[in-house]
Design a protein around this motif. Sequence first.
Motif, mmCIF file in Angstrom:
data_model
loop_
_atom_site.group_PDB
_atom_site.id
_atom_site.type_symbol
_atom_site.label_atom_id
_atom_site.label_comp_id
_atom_site.label_asym_id
_atom_site.label_seq_id
_atom_site.Cartn_x
_atom_site.Cartn_y
_atom_site.Cartn_z
ATOM 1 N N TYR A 31 0.861 -1.184 0.000
ATOM 2 C CA TYR A 31 0.000 0.000 0.000
ATOM 3 C C TYR A 31 0.890 1.224 0.000
ATOM 4 C CZ TYR A 31 -4.695 1.800 0.214
ATOM 5 O OH TYR A 31 -5.893 2.358 -0.132
ATOM 6 N N GLY A 32 0.494 2.226 -0.759
ATOM 7 C CA GLY A 32 1.340 3.394 -0.935
ATOM 8 C C GLY A 32 0.842 4.633 -0.230
ATOM 9 N N VAL A 33 1.783 5.542 0.001
ATOM 10 C CA VAL A 33 1.505 6.896 0.481
ATOM 11 C C VAL A 33 2.172 7.831 -0.516
ATOM 12 C CG1 VAL A 33 1.889 8.597 2.313
ATOM 13 C CG2 VAL A 33 1.371 6.208 2.912
ATOM 14 N N VAL A 34 1.364 8.678 -1.151
ATOM 15 C CA VAL A 34 1.876 9.607 -2.148
ATOM 16 C C VAL A 34 1.440 11.024 -1.796
ATOM 17 C CG1 VAL A 34 1.928 7.882 -3.996
ATOM 18 C CG2 VAL A 34 -0.110 9.318 -3.699
ATOM 19 N N GLY A 35 1.984 11.970 -2.515
ATOM 20 C CA GLY A 35 1.630 13.373 -2.332
ATOM 21 C C GLY A 35 2.777 14.229 -2.815
ATOM 22 N N TRP A 36 2.504 15.503 -2.982
ATOM 23 C CA TRP A 36 3.541 16.440 -3.411
ATOM 24 C C TRP A 36 4.493 16.727 -2.268
ATOM 25 C CZ3 TRP A 36 3.556 16.193 -8.313
ATOM 26 C CH2 TRP A 36 2.383 16.152 -9.054
ATOM 27 N N LYS A 37 5.575 17.417 -2.557
ATOM 28 C CA LYS A 37 6.578 17.787 -1.550
ATOM 29 C C LYS A 37 5.913 18.546 -0.392
ATOM 30 C CE LYS A 37 10.958 20.157 -1.040
ATOM 31 N NZ LYS A 37 12.028 20.890 -1.675
ATOM 32 N N LEU A 76 4.718 -0.779 3.119
ATOM 33 C CA LEU A 76 4.253 0.579 2.866
ATOM 34 C C LEU A 76 5.259 1.250 1.945
ATOM 35 C CD1 LEU A 76 3.053 1.653 6.416
ATOM 36 C CD2 LEU A 76 1.622 1.139 4.424
ATOM 37 N N VAL A 77 4.759 1.860 0.880
ATOM 38 C CA VAL A 77 5.613 2.463 -0.139
ATOM 39 C C VAL A 77 5.397 3.968 -0.140
ATOM 40 C CG1 VAL A 77 6.123 2.564 -2.607
ATOM 41 C CG2 VAL A 77 5.486 0.375 -1.545
ATOM 42 N N GLU A 78 6.463 4.726 0.070
ATOM 43 C CA GLU A 78 6.385 6.178 -0.027
ATOM 44 C C GLU A 78 6.903 6.600 -1.391
ATOM 45 O OE1 GLU A 78 8.085 10.276 2.011
ATOM 46 O OE2 GLU A 78 8.189 8.417 3.164
ATOM 47 N N HIS A 95 10.950 6.060 -2.304
ATOM 48 C CA HIS A 95 11.548 6.509 -3.553
ATOM 49 C C HIS A 95 12.202 7.861 -3.338
ATOM 50 C CE1 HIS A 95 11.751 8.143 -7.701
ATOM 51 N NE2 HIS A 95 12.159 6.901 -7.928
ATOM 52 N N ALA A 96 13.433 8.000 -3.799
ATOM 53 C CA ALA A 96 14.149 9.281 -3.725
ATOM 54 C C ALA A 96 14.308 9.812 -5.140
ATOM 55 C CB ALA A 96 15.516 9.095 -3.071
ATOM 56 N N HIS A 97 13.981 11.080 -5.329
ATOM 57 C CA HIS A 97 14.108 11.692 -6.649
ATOM 58 C C HIS A 97 15.500 12.264 -6.875
ATOM 59 C CE1 HIS A 97 9.933 11.302 -7.783
ATOM 60 N NE2 HIS A 97 9.622 11.640 -6.553
ATOM 61 N N HIS A 98 16.362 12.077 -5.931
ATOM 62 C CA HIS A 98 17.700 12.653 -6.012
ATOM 63 C C HIS A 98 18.710 11.582 -5.625
ATOM 64 C CE1 HIS A 98 17.239 12.700 -1.653
ATOM 65 N NE2 HIS A 98 16.079 13.278 -1.857
ATOM 66 N N SER A 99 19.935 11.863 -5.887
ATOM 67 C CA SER A 99 20.994 10.945 -5.488
ATOM 68 C C SER A 99 21.092 10.938 -3.965
ATOM 69 C CB SER A 99 22.315 11.406 -6.108
ATOM 70 O OG SER A 99 23.326 10.523 -5.755
ATOM 71 N N PHE A 100 21.341 9.799 -3.400
ATOM 72 C CA PHE A 100 21.494 9.716 -1.951
ATOM 73 C C PHE A 100 22.630 8.762 -1.643
ATOM 74 C CE2 PHE A 100 18.867 6.144 -3.008
ATOM 75 C CZ PHE A 100 19.308 5.150 -2.161
ATOM 76 N N ASP A 101 23.097 8.813 -0.432
ATOM 77 C CA ASP A 101 24.169 7.927 -0.020
ATOM 78 C C ASP A 101 23.969 7.532 1.425
ATOM 79 O OD1 ASP A 101 26.506 6.447 -0.097
ATOM 80 O OD2 ASP A 101 27.634 8.044 -1.078
ATOM 81 N N VAL A 102 24.132 6.259 1.727
ATOM 82 C CA VAL A 102 24.076 5.780 3.100
ATOM 83 C C VAL A 102 25.487 5.540 3.618
ATOM 84 C CG1 VAL A 102 21.783 4.759 2.878
ATOM 85 C CG2 VAL A 102 23.795 3.385 2.373
ATOM 86 N N ASP A 103 26.439 5.865 2.802
ATOM 87 C CA ASP A 103 27.841 5.617 3.072
ATOM 88 C C ASP A 103 28.571 6.950 3.229
ATOM 89 O OD1 ASP A 103 29.757 3.727 3.459
ATOM 90 O OD2 ASP A 103 29.914 3.129 1.367
ATOM 91 N N LYS A 120 -3.143 3.414 -3.110
ATOM 92 C CA LYS A 120 -2.432 4.448 -2.365
ATOM 93 C C LYS A 120 -3.399 5.326 -1.593
ATOM 94 C CE LYS A 120 0.430 4.870 -6.498
ATOM 95 N NZ LYS A 120 -0.424 4.096 -7.384
ATOM 96 N N VAL A 121 -2.858 5.992 -0.577
ATOM 97 C CA VAL A 121 -3.532 7.100 0.089
ATOM 98 C C VAL A 121 -2.697 8.341 -0.222
ATOM 99 C CG1 VAL A 121 -2.366 6.713 2.320
ATOM 100 C CG2 VAL A 121 -4.527 7.945 2.247
#
Length: 163
Positions: free
Chosen positions: A4-10, A98-100, A37-45, A109-110
Amino acid sequence: MRVYGVVGWKNAGKTGLMERLVTEITGRGFSVSTVKHAHHSFDVDHPGKDSHRHRVAGAREVLLASRNRFALMHELQGEDEPTLDALLAKLAPVDLVLVEGYKRDGHAKVEAHRAETGNALIAPEDPTIKAIASDTPMTLDRPVFDLNDTSTIADFILAEVGL
């Protein structure tokens, strides 16, 4: 797997709603995983750390593990971004994922909505959005919940997925 998803604008309140839903639903005894989901590059390192050095050296995957958790980093190295289905296949079985984000995918989705952002609703053009969680009352062709009424939103999602 139930998804199940959660969506919305920024700044619509997606992450806060996700966090509250995870707490609420796991508090009811269900196991929950999340995908964000990330719309930008990210790093966990971090530069200088051993795992970062392995990646910079060219490792395709780096698995970092401790007694508390593990993280698998996979460098796409020019590949297309994986689909949501491909990512879901990598998760261990749970009661609910849950998917954001991933607003264009076909799962239910909600939509999180805050009036102060001034953004129009996504829902009128998207039949996969089954309800709206908003900080302002509105009348639509589907349920509208108070954005902060986590328990009721969780009830709705759990009923939707059959839990």
